[in-house]
Design an enzyme around this catalytic site. Sequence first.
Site, PDB file in Angstrom:
ATOM      1  N   ASP A  51       3.704   9.354  -6.569  1.00  7.59           N
ATOM      2  CA  ASP A  51       3.436   8.436  -5.451  1.00  7.59           C
ATOM      3  C   ASP A  51       2.961   7.207  -5.920  1.00  7.59           C
ATOM      4  O   ASP A  51       2.872   7.020  -7.180  1.00  7.59           O
ATOM      5  CB  ASP A  51       2.156   9.565  -4.814  1.00  7.59           C
ATOM      6  CG  ASP A  51       1.702   8.523  -3.863  1.00  7.59           C
ATOM      7  OD1 ASP A  51       2.637   8.055  -2.858  1.00  7.59           O
ATOM      8  OD2 ASP A  51       0.384   8.652  -3.693  1.00  7.59           O
ATOM      9  N   ASP A  88       0.407   4.489  -4.186  1.00  9.67           N
ATOM     10  CA  ASP A  88      -0.682   3.931  -3.715  1.00  9.67           C
ATOM     11  C   ASP A  88      -1.790   5.107  -3.779  1.00  9.67           C
ATOM     12  O   ASP A  88      -1.955   6.131  -3.810  1.00  9.67           O
ATOM     13  CB  ASP A  88      -0.937   3.664  -2.300  1.00  9.67           C
ATOM     14  CG  ASP A  88      -0.149   2.499  -1.859  1.00  9.67           C
ATOM     15  OD1 ASP A  88      -0.219   1.577  -2.479  1.00  9.67           O
ATOM     16  OD2 ASP A  88       0.961   2.705  -0.933  1.00  9.67           O
TER      17      ASP A  88
END
Length: 217
Positions: A10, A12
């Site tokens: 991922d 953020d």
Amino acid sequence: MAEIHAVVFDLDGLMFNTEEIFNETGTELLRRRGIMDSQPVIDRMMGRRAHEAFQQMIDYCNFSETIEELQAESDIIFRSILHDRLAPMPGLFQLLDRIEERTLPKGVATSSSRKYLEEILGTQNLLQRFHMTLTSEDVTNGKPDPEIYLTAAERLQVEPAHMLVLEDSGNGTKAAAAAGAHIVSVPHVFSQGQDFTGTEHIATSLLDPYIWKLLED
């Protein structure tokens, strides 16, 4: 332990401290509207595509403003602090080096836009280090739907069970678990209270021994 053939990150809050910046942005956006307890709202938004996240805000707070209006104001706040505050999460570069030592393909799967992904990764010259990147624009259904991680496995030509996914949010964890990936959750201060049901392990950071054990020769 599972045999890992590829790794997907991922973006953020997992690779960079941008969830801290998003949290500050969301807190300010809500403060301007008289809402001082921002965390319940931000928890609902985390890990989702922008339009879905702002719809959560509208629904929870009963705002009359549109998604576009809230997002435009949020973008101004976010960009006013982004480049002074942006930093990699602890262990990111060590982990990337280790994955490259193993010659494993790796990718990024984010709920953010492609323009944003390229900007964030570009600041650290990281774009060229990934075999593929997926954004909100590459899928029909956002996290917690598994589509983005099923697509990642297809792009990397691996079975989901042999794909290590690293996520910081409950929504991302649900997406990866539903895809059948080997999901390791790496919560931060803003996501640590979320539901990580389905994860194989809750790590303390990207330097967690469990992650590195998975990447042994």
